[in-house]
Design a protein around this motif. Structure first.
Motif, PDB file in Angstrom:
ATOM      1  N   ILE A   1       0.667   1.855   5.337  1.00  0.00           N
ATOM      2  CA  ILE A   1       0.357   0.576   4.695  1.00  0.00           C
ATOM      3  C   ILE A   1      -0.857  -0.075   5.332  1.00  0.00           C
ATOM      4  CG2 ILE A   1       1.181  -1.785   4.335  1.00  0.00           C
ATOM      5  CD1 ILE A   1       3.996  -0.653   4.043  1.00  0.00           C
ATOM      6  N   LEU A   2      -0.846  -0.144   6.664  1.00  0.00           N
ATOM      7  CA  LEU A   2      -1.900  -0.877   7.356  1.00  0.00           C
ATOM      8  C   LEU A   2      -3.267  -0.224   7.191  1.00  0.00           C
ATOM      9  CD1 LEU A   2       0.059  -1.834  10.601  1.00  0.00           C
ATOM     10  CD2 LEU A   2      -0.747  -3.388   8.826  1.00  0.00           C
ATOM     11  N   PHE A   3      -3.320   1.097   7.244  1.00  0.00           N
ATOM     12  CA  PHE A   3      -4.617   1.757   7.164  1.00  0.00           C
ATOM     13  C   PHE A   3      -5.050   2.024   5.722  1.00  0.00           C
ATOM     14  CE2 PHE A   3      -3.787   2.986  11.653  1.00  0.00           C
ATOM     15  CZ  PHE A   3      -4.948   2.459  12.191  1.00  0.00           C
ATOM     16  N   LEU A   4      -4.090   2.299   4.839  1.00  0.00           N
ATOM     17  CA  LEU A   4      -4.452   2.608   3.458  1.00  0.00           C
ATOM     18  C   LEU A   4      -4.865   1.360   2.682  1.00  0.00           C
ATOM     19  CD1 LEU A   4      -4.589   5.050   1.557  1.00  0.00           C
ATOM     20  CD2 LEU A   4      -2.285   4.492   0.793  1.00  0.00           C
ATOM     21  N   TYR A   5      -4.230   0.229   2.999  1.00  0.00           N
ATOM     22  CA  TYR A   5      -4.475  -0.987   2.214  1.00  0.00           C
ATOM     23  C   TYR A   5      -5.318  -2.034   2.956  1.00  0.00           C
ATOM     24  CZ  TYR A   5      -1.193   0.642  -1.309  1.00  0.00           C
ATOM     25  OH  TYR A   5      -0.575   1.368  -2.293  1.00  0.00           O
ATOM     26  N   ILE A   6      -5.903  -1.646   4.093  1.00  0.00           N
ATOM     27  CA  ILE A   6      -6.771  -2.579   4.816  1.00  0.00           C
ATOM     28  C   ILE A   6      -7.919  -3.084   3.945  1.00  0.00           C
ATOM     29  CG2 ILE A   6      -8.583  -2.631   6.593  1.00  0.00           C
ATOM     30  CD1 ILE A   6      -6.703  -1.373   8.513  1.00  0.00           C
ATOM     31  N   PRO A   7      -8.698  -2.200   3.287  1.00  0.00           N
ATOM     32  CA  PRO A   7      -9.811  -2.703   2.455  1.00  0.00           C
ATOM     33  C   PRO A   7      -9.340  -3.657   1.365  1.00  0.00           C
ATOM     34  CG  PRO A   7     -10.023  -0.339   2.809  1.00  0.00           C
ATOM     35  CD  PRO A   7      -8.661  -0.721   3.292  1.00  0.00           C
TER      36      PRO A   7
ATOM     37  N   HIS B   1     -12.502 -12.007   1.063  1.00  0.00           N
ATOM     38  CA  HIS B   1     -13.523 -12.023   0.008  1.00  0.00           C
ATOM     39  C   HIS B   1     -14.923 -11.739   0.552  1.00  0.00           C
ATOM     40  CE1 HIS B   1     -10.369 -13.744  -2.468  1.00  0.00           C
ATOM     41  NE2 HIS B   1     -10.207 -14.722  -1.590  1.00  0.00           N
ATOM     42  N   VAL B   2     -15.065 -10.627   1.292  1.00  0.00           N
ATOM     43  CA  VAL B   2     -16.362 -10.256   1.861  1.00  0.00           C
ATOM     44  C   VAL B   2     -17.004  -9.183   0.987  1.00  0.00           C
ATOM     45  CG1 VAL B   2     -15.652 -10.829   4.196  1.00  0.00           C
ATOM     46  CG2 VAL B   2     -15.280  -8.510   3.343  1.00  0.00           C
ATOM     47  N   ASN B   3     -18.299  -8.909   1.248  1.00  0.00           N
ATOM     48  CA  ASN B   3     -18.990  -7.869   0.482  1.00  0.00           C
ATOM     49  C   ASN B   3     -18.555  -6.485   0.952  1.00  0.00           C
ATOM     50  OD1 ASN B   3     -20.684  -7.008   2.741  1.00  0.00           O
ATOM     51  ND2 ASN B   3     -21.810  -8.922   2.443  1.00  0.00           N
ATOM     52  N   ILE B   4     -18.989  -5.462   0.228  1.00  0.00           N
ATOM     53  CA  ILE B   4     -18.495  -4.109   0.462  1.00  0.00           C
ATOM     54  C   ILE B   4     -18.920  -3.574   1.826  1.00  0.00           C
ATOM     55  CG2 ILE B   4     -20.486  -3.050  -0.663  1.00  0.00           C
ATOM     56  CD1 ILE B   4     -16.817  -1.824  -0.704  1.00  0.00           C
ATOM     57  N   LYS B   5     -20.130  -3.901   2.294  1.00  0.00           N
ATOM     58  CA  LYS B   5     -20.573  -3.408   3.595  1.00  0.00           C
ATOM     59  C   LYS B   5     -19.761  -4.023   4.726  1.00  0.00           C
ATOM     60  CE  LYS B   5     -25.324  -2.204   2.355  1.00  0.00           C
ATOM     61  NZ  LYS B   5     -26.762  -2.409   2.642  1.00  0.00           N
ATOM     62  N   GLU B   6     -19.520  -5.320   4.640  1.00  0.00           N
ATOM     63  CA  GLU B   6     -18.715  -5.985   5.660  1.00  0.00           C
ATOM     64  C   GLU B   6     -17.273  -5.507   5.602  1.00  0.00           C
ATOM     65  OE1 GLU B   6     -17.883 -10.518   7.363  1.00  0.00           O
ATOM     66  OE2 GLU B   6     -19.123 -10.186   5.587  1.00  0.00           O
ATOM     67  N   ASN B   7     -16.796  -5.245   4.405  1.00  0.00           N
ATOM     68  CA  ASN B   7     -15.451  -4.715   4.255  1.00  0.00           C
ATOM     69  C   ASN B   7     -15.333  -3.354   4.944  1.00  0.00           C
ATOM     70  OD1 ASN B   7     -12.982  -3.597   3.254  1.00  0.00           O
ATOM     71  ND2 ASN B   7     -13.121  -4.882   1.437  1.00  0.00           N
ATOM     72  N   GLY B   8     -16.360  -2.510   4.769  1.00  0.00           N
ATOM     73  CA  GLY B   8     -16.335  -1.197   5.407  1.00  0.00           C
ATOM     74  C   GLY B   8     -16.314  -1.294   6.917  1.00  0.00           C
ATOM     75  N   LEU B   9     -17.097  -2.210   7.469  1.00  0.00           N
ATOM     76  CA  LEU B   9     -17.123  -2.392   8.922  1.00  0.00           C
ATOM     77  C   LEU B   9     -15.781  -2.898   9.439  1.00  0.00           C
ATOM     78  CD1 LEU B   9     -18.591  -2.472  11.622  1.00  0.00           C
ATOM     79  CD2 LEU B   9     -19.431  -4.758  11.034  1.00  0.00           C
ATOM     80  N   LEU B  10     -15.222  -3.901   8.756  1.00  0.00           N
ATOM     81  CA  LEU B  10     -13.935  -4.445   9.176  1.00  0.00           C
ATOM     82  C   LEU B  10     -12.815  -3.413   9.016  1.00  0.00           C
ATOM     83  CD1 LEU B  10     -14.116  -8.064   7.672  1.00  0.00           C
ATOM     84  CD2 LEU B  10     -14.469  -7.365  10.053  1.00  0.00           C
ATOM     85  N   SER B  11     -12.930  -2.552   8.020  1.00  0.00           N
ATOM     86  CA  SER B  11     -11.926  -1.510   7.821  1.00  0.00           C
ATOM     87  C   SER B  11     -12.020  -0.433   8.893  1.00  0.00           C
ATOM     88  CB  SER B  11     -12.097  -0.866   6.437  1.00  0.00           C
ATOM     89  OG  SER B  11     -11.916  -1.814   5.408  1.00  0.00           O
TER      90      SER B  11
ATOM     91  N   LEU C   1       4.599   8.245   2.028  1.00  0.00           N
ATOM     92  CA  LEU C   1       4.482   8.315   0.573  1.00  0.00           C
ATOM     93  C   LEU C   1       5.308   7.229  -0.102  1.00  0.00           C
ATOM     94  CD1 LEU C   1       4.630  12.197   0.051  1.00  0.00           C
ATOM     95  CD2 LEU C   1       2.659  10.713  -0.305  1.00  0.00           C
ATOM     96  N   ILE C   2       6.530   6.981   0.412  1.00  0.00           N
ATOM     97  CA  ILE C   2       7.372   5.937  -0.173  1.00  0.00           C
ATOM     98  C   ILE C   2       6.735   4.563   0.023  1.00  0.00           C
ATOM     99  CG2 ILE C   2       9.600   4.756  -0.009  1.00  0.00           C
ATOM    100  CD1 ILE C   2      10.841   7.429   0.797  1.00  0.00           C
ATOM    101  N   SER C   3       6.245   4.297   1.246  1.00  0.00           N
ATOM    102  CA  SER C   3       5.677   2.976   1.528  1.00  0.00           C
ATOM    103  C   SER C   3       4.415   2.717   0.712  1.00  0.00           C
ATOM    104  CB  SER C   3       5.370   2.842   3.022  1.00  0.00           C
ATOM    105  OG  SER C   3       4.316   3.703   3.415  1.00  0.00           O
ATOM    106  N   SER C   4       3.562   3.735   0.575  1.00  0.00           N
ATOM    107  CA  SER C   4       2.339   3.534  -0.201  1.00  0.00           C
ATOM    108  C   SER C   4       2.649   3.316  -1.677  1.00  0.00           C
ATOM    109  CB  SER C   4       1.412   4.747  -0.039  1.00  0.00           C
ATOM    110  OG  SER C   4       2.028   5.932  -0.501  1.00  0.00           O
ATOM    111  N   THR C   5       3.661   4.026  -2.182  1.00  0.00           N
ATOM    112  CA  THR C   5       4.054   3.854  -3.587  1.00  0.00           C
ATOM    113  C   THR C   5       4.651   2.472  -3.826  1.00  0.00           C
ATOM    114  OG1 THR C   5       4.504   6.228  -3.772  1.00  0.00           O
ATOM    115  CG2 THR C   5       5.444   4.786  -5.460  1.00  0.00           C
TER     116      THR C   5
END
Length: 463
Positions: free
Chosen positions: A276-282, A290-300, A407-411
């Motif tokens: 959950i934490l790593f898959l849904y961070i972005p 509500h940041v732009n895509i580049k900042e989102n990538g860095l924060l992720s 798989l269950i948690s991501s679903t």
């Protein structure tokens, strides 16, 4: 170099070189697995116009570098998840075979096949979505072979009081690889085109594969470059815990073993929260900050870097407690499992109730994602303590259980977000907390750190 008890602990020794080498191999595996998640952004463009007669020369060149495909969101999800289904299929066979056949060959072939699949993904994409899915499934099988099989090597290379640091160095490579991918993939796509991403990480894995077959040996007794003192130290420390003779798997004893169930449940909880934490961070960053895509990538990417640091430090701390006899093996495993399962849910709750500013949100998000790495010297290697003879097979079993949790948690998280777009994170984090606490309580009650009777070498005598 020796410690106060005369143990050979030179950090420049061959076993530490092997640990760091596997660390770099795991960086390659993680990079080849994760890079598609980011390249998918430029591989699929629903706003792209197929009429190129009005395009400029630059736009035409960009299209050559970055072919665009008409894949629906459902197709994209299937492509991204297909690698995990391949990895799940191979867990038990890989764990079982790693206890019988050469680890050098199993891991080396897995790394080679994964690198080959990475090289073929741009070509597969040109043939269609089915080709990519098949390629990713095969890559998942290859990575499952390499990821699960490598654990067996420590049954012969890792002295009991160095297992924490040696295995944490290896496993932290997956975290550093993910950080590197998130950091550089966007720049590569922008400057060279998304196919080059796969070629670069494929070449990196191919070079490591060649070095693997040349430098790595299954047993320290067979390595031509190992010193006599290190060889004697390793073999003498393992003489009472491992025998080269093969015995059939005691399946019934394993099914009745509460410590095995404890490790399995703890792994289930770890994968549940970690996925959950790593898959849904972005997605979380986008919905909250509500940041732009580049900042989102860095924060992720930052949580992976701090998770890598936590993984390395936790291994050092675990072996420090063991070498100084401050805590027993059982208590060390329980301590770091507790930190790895409890801290992420604690900081996730802080995200809900205490993150009142941008910086507090970022800090709690990094801490929630990174502190799960404390589990590396906890339940992640606990099976090596209680059943070193069957470590490869048990590792395959526990990882499979963990992957089911992921798989269950991501679903479920996807369903919750889809049904409650306004405030889904309360439900997601509360459910994660309940699962992790339940798994942790079971582990604390039934977890152990000593070799089980059914895992000891059986000697048959005639009356």
């Amino acid at each position: 170099m020796r410690d106060l008890e005369g143990r050979y602990v030179n950090c420049c020794s061959l076993r530490y070189g092997l640990s760091f080498f596997i660390h770099f191999c795991n960086i390659a595996i993680a990079a080849q697995r994760v890079c598609l998640s980011l390249t998918m952004v430029v591989m699929v463009n629903t706003t792209y116009s197929h009429e190129l007669h009005n395009s400029s020369t630059n736009e035409l060149l960009t299209n050559v570098k970055n072919p665009v495909y008409d894949w629906s969101p459902e197709t994209q999800g299937l492509i991204l998840s297909s690698i995990f289904y391949g990895a799940a299929i191979i867990q038990l066979p890989s764990g079982y075979l790693s206890g019988i056949y050469s680890i050098k060959k199993i891991v080396g072939c897995g790394l080679f096949l994964s690198s080959l699949c990475s090289l073929l993904i741009p070509l597969a994409a040109a043939f269609g979505k089915t080709s990519v899915i098949v390629c990713r499934v095969v890559q998942g099988i290859a990575q499952g072979m390499a990821s699960t099989g490598q654990h067996e090597i420590w049954t012969k290379w890792a002295p009991p009081r160095e297992r924490g640091r040696l295995t944490s160095i290896c496993l932290s490579g997956f975290l550093l690889g993910s950080f590197i991918v998130l950091l550089v993939t966007g720049f590569i796509c922008e400057s060279l085109g998304w196919p080059i991403v796969f070629y670069i990480f494929s070449a990196y894995g191919g070079v490591l594969c060649l070095l693997w077959f040349v430098l790595v040996y299954d047993d320290p007794k067979d390595h031509p470059c190992i010193s006599i003192s290190e060889k004697q130290y390793i073999t003498s420390s393992l003489v009472q815990q491992f025998s080269s003779s093969q015995q059939s798997l005691p399946i019934k004893s394993m099914l009745k073993s509460l410590p095995i169930w404890a490790i399995s449940f703890a792994t289930f909880g770890y994968f549940w929260s970690n996925t959950i934490l790593f898959l849904y961070i972005p997605m979380y960053i986008n919905s909250i900050l509500h940041v732009n895509i580049k900042e989102n990538g860095l924060l992720s990417a930052l949580p992976f870097l701090f998770a890598w640091i936590c993984g390395i430090l936790s291994g050092q701390m675990a072996d420090f407690f063991s070498s100084r006899s401050i805590l027993s093996t059982t208590n060390i495993r329980k301590l770091f499992t507790t930190l790895g399962l409890l801290l992420p849910v604690l900081f996730s709750m802080c995200l809900l109730y205490l993150s009142s500013s941008y910086f507090s949100t970022v800090i709690f998000l990094i801490l929630a994602s990174a502190t799960g790495a404390f589990s590396l010297p906890g339940m992640m290697i606990n099976a090596l303590d209680i059943a070193p003879r069957y470590y490869g097979f048990l590792k395959g079993v526990t990882i499979l259980v963990g992957m089911i949790g992921g798989l269950i948690s991501s679903t479920l998280t996807g369903i919750i977000i889809n049904q409650d777009p306004e405030s889904p994170w309360f439900e997601v984090f509360f459910l994660m907390t309940a699962v992790c606490l339940a798994c942790l309580i079971f582990y604390l009650i039934f977890g152990e750190g000593e070799i089980q009777e059914w895992a000891k070498e059986r000697k048959h005598t005639r009356l």
